[in-house]
Design an enzyme around this catalytic site. Structure first.
Site, PDB file in Angstrom:
ATOM      1  N   LYS A 118      -3.079   4.628   1.047  1.00 20.34           N
ATOM      2  CA  LYS A 118      -4.324   5.222   0.541  1.00 20.34           C
ATOM      3  C   LYS A 118      -4.368   6.714   0.824  1.00 20.34           C
ATOM      4  CE  LYS A 118      -7.412   1.316   0.054  1.00 20.34           C
ATOM      5  NZ  LYS A 118      -8.746   0.763   0.220  1.00 20.34           N
ATOM      6  N   LYS A 202       0.229  -4.631  -6.290  1.00 22.67           N
ATOM      7  CA  LYS A 202      -0.971  -5.461  -6.111  1.00 22.67           C
ATOM      8  C   LYS A 202      -2.063  -5.061  -7.120  1.00 22.67           C
ATOM      9  CE  LYS A 202      -4.785  -4.647  -3.127  1.00 22.67           C
ATOM     10  NZ  LYS A 202      -5.494  -4.413  -1.893  1.00 22.67           N
ATOM     11  N   LYS A 205      -8.797  -3.018  -6.708  1.00 22.77           N
ATOM     12  CA  LYS A 205     -10.104  -2.585  -7.143  1.00 22.77           C
ATOM     13  C   LYS A 205     -10.175  -1.082  -7.353  1.00 22.77           C
ATOM     14  CE  LYS A 205     -13.020  -4.898  -4.467  1.00 22.77           C
ATOM     15  NZ  LYS A 205     -13.189  -4.138  -3.221  1.00 22.77           N
TER      16      LYS A 205
HETATM   17  P1  ATP Z   1      -9.538  -1.517  -2.788  1.00 24.45           P
HETATM   18  O1  ATP Z   1      -8.598  -1.344  -3.936  1.00 24.45           O
HETATM   19  O2  ATP Z   1     -10.851  -0.810  -2.942  1.00 24.45           O
HETATM   20  O3  ATP Z   1      -8.890  -1.338  -1.446  1.00 24.45           O
HETATM   21  P2  ATP Z   1      -9.222  -4.369  -2.935  1.00 24.45           P
HETATM   22  O4  ATP Z   1      -9.181  -4.810  -4.334  1.00 24.45           O
HETATM   23  O5  ATP Z   1      -7.979  -4.359  -2.137  1.00 24.45           O
HETATM   24  O6  ATP Z   1      -9.994  -2.994  -2.834  1.00 24.45           O
HETATM   25  P3  ATP Z   1     -10.897  -5.394  -0.821  1.00 24.45           P
HETATM   26  O7  ATP Z   1     -12.366  -5.327  -0.884  1.00 24.45           O
HETATM   27  O8  ATP Z   1     -10.223  -4.407   0.052  1.00 24.45           O
HETATM   28  O9  ATP Z   1     -10.305  -5.281  -2.280  1.00 24.45           O
HETATM   29  O10 ATP Z   1     -10.403  -6.840  -0.475  1.00 24.45           O
HETATM   30  C1  ATP Z   1     -11.161  -8.007  -0.659  1.00 24.45           C
HETATM   31  C2  ATP Z   1     -10.302  -9.236  -0.496  1.00 24.45           C
HETATM   32  O11 ATP Z   1      -9.527  -9.453  -1.675  1.00 24.45           O
HETATM   33  C3  ATP Z   1      -9.287  -9.173   0.652  1.00 24.45           C
HETATM   34  O12 ATP Z   1      -9.241 -10.447   1.257  1.00 24.45           O
HETATM   35  C4  ATP Z   1      -8.000  -8.886  -0.046  1.00 24.45           C
HETATM   36  O13 ATP Z   1      -6.889  -9.345   0.690  1.00 24.45           O
HETATM   37  C5  ATP Z   1      -8.176  -9.643  -1.339  1.00 24.45           C
HETATM   38  N1  ATP Z   1      -7.353  -9.072  -2.406  1.00 24.45           N
HETATM   39  C6  ATP Z   1      -7.490  -7.831  -2.937  1.00 24.45           C
HETATM   40  N2  ATP Z   1      -6.588  -7.637  -3.924  1.00 24.45           N
HETATM   41  C7  ATP Z   1      -5.867  -8.791  -4.007  1.00 24.45           C
HETATM   42  C8  ATP Z   1      -4.788  -9.206  -4.841  1.00 24.45           C
HETATM   43  N3  ATP Z   1      -4.293  -8.415  -5.760  1.00 24.45           N
HETATM   44  N4  ATP Z   1      -4.302 -10.447  -4.669  1.00 24.45           N
HETATM   45  C9  ATP Z   1      -4.808 -11.278  -3.725  1.00 24.45           C
HETATM   46  N5  ATP Z   1      -5.829 -10.939  -2.912  1.00 24.45           N
HETATM   47  C10 ATP Z   1      -6.364  -9.716  -3.043  1.00 24.45           C
END
Ligand code: ATP
Ligand code: LTN
Length: 341
Positions: A118, A202, A205
């Site tokens: 990040k 991955k 979000k």
């Molecule tokens: P950001 O991109 O803002 O960091 P994020 O999409 O990684 O956000 P988080 O709010 O950080 O989302 O994570 C929420 C949950 O979703 C966590 O348990 C994370 O491990 C899971 N998660 C996020 N992206 C994935 C993915 N691509 N596949 C499986 N699990 C995911």
């Protein structure tokens, strides 16, 4: 007379860092949260303090916090069985985070790969101290509630390891019952959903590309994204993440929505083409989204109900969190205030 033994506790959360959650959040985390509600004492939060690490617009953070709750509920989290709350409504998170930050090595925090990724994206100027200490706040979230299990996606494994190390370190120094050492609950087959356009990355979000499938995407647009997902060389529909990351990702997603195992799907699609798989998957995902979104809208139309759920959740969470903070403040040697002295 039967004596009820308390159910082991679960804590997890997501950042309200976008208007919509992604299909990755749903598959990797939310489906697990829902499944665990019956056998555990479950607490699920909106990690708004974590979302501050990337400097969101104040009004959008506030709106996203409610929208995230509406999506938890639409996904099947039940406020009667789970405690739902906003992280910032429980001031003990920030209090414990400070104590833990004084037990975390600078180098130890610097090894977190999510921080490295990040901060590389944000550049030196955009990278805050908060982004650096983010995993310490996450450890506080978990340890405050004596959580036994933490259901998350694969990307959070390293943060959980840090949490366990901090708990063990403090137990050694301040007494074995200072903290419960939590276990991760990471279901291998669904713990990582990949970007539809870059199936080695991955789905996230915080990216804005066409490869992210949002739970609040217009269902037709979502179907289109699936149909134009990157697939691999060759034609065979086979689960092989190394050789065929695109098709393997689609199979994982389809397996969740169809309730069939990946092996069953491989048999079903033997001799068929990628296009067949995409069309079928697009259809089930669009159907799911239509239903999901109509539920989200019902919740969003009733902000008073959402706020009531959050008020009740915060009150419950605070009782547990305060007990932990008092115990830890005492163990580390902070002088207790004398009320009314
Ligand atoms: P950001 O991109 O803002 O960091 P994020 O999409 O990684 O956000 P988080 O709010 O950080 O989302 O994570 C929420 C949950 O979703 C966590 O348990 C994370 O491990 C899971 N998660 C996020 N992206 C994935 C993915 N691509 N596949 C499986 N699990 C995911
Ligand atoms: N960092 C997590 C979100 C999160 C979390 C938590 C998950 C914040 N606090 C406590 C589990 C337990 C993420 O998924 N990116």
């Amino acid at each position: 007379m039967t004596i009820e033994t308390p159910r082991p506790r679960i804590l997890s959360g997501m950042q309200p860092s976008n208007d919509s959650l992604t299909l990755g959040n749903y598959i990797g985390a939310l489906t697990q949260w829902v499944a665990l509600q019956d056998s555990y004492d479950t607490l699920y939060m909106m990690a708004d303090l974590h979302a501050l690490t990337v400097n969101p617009e104040p009004e959008s953070l506030r709106a996203r916090t409610r929208r995230t709750l509406a999506q938890y509920l639409a996904g099947g989290v039940d406020p009667k069985r789970s405690t739902l709350f906003v992280q910032s409504h429980v001031p003990q998170h920030a209090e414990l985070a400070w104590i833990l930050s004084c037990q975390t090595g600078f180098g130890e925090a610097g090894r977190m790969t999510q921080f490295k990724d990040k901060s590389a994206k944000q550049g030196t100027e955009g990278t805050t101290v908060g982004l650096f200490t983010y995993p310490v706040l996450m450890a506080a979230d978990i340890l405050l509630y004596n959580a036994a299990l933490v259901p998350v996606g694969e990307d959070q494994r390293q943060h959980l390891e840090l949490t366990r190390n901090l708990a063990e370190r403090m137990n050694t120094r301040f007494g074995q019952d200072t903290f419960t050492v939590p276990e991760g609950h990471i279901v291998k087959s669904i713990a990582k959903v990949y970007d539809l356009q870059e199936p080695t990355q991955k789905m996230s979000k915080s990216t804005t590309g066409k490869g992210t499938l949002w739970l609040l995407d217009e269902p037709k647009a979502a179907a289109k994204k699936i149909k134009s997902a990157v697939t691999d060389a060759g034609t065979e529909i086979r689960y092989d993440p190394a050789e065929k990351p695109g098709v393997s990702n689609l199979l994982t997603i389809y397996s969740v929505f169809s309730g069939k195992s990946v092996a069953e799907l491989e048999t079903e699609y033997a001799g068929k083409q990628y296009g067949h798989l995409k069309v079928d998957l697009a259809e089930v995902v669009a159907e799911f989204l239509t239903e999901f979104q109509s539920k989200v809208n019902v919740y969003l139309d009733d902000p008073a109900q959402l706020d009531a759920i959050l008020a009740e959740g915060a009150a419950k969470a605070q009782v547990i969190a305060q007990e932990t903070v008092e115990r830890v403040y005492d163990r580390v040697g902070l002088l207790a205030p004398r009320h009314g002295a």
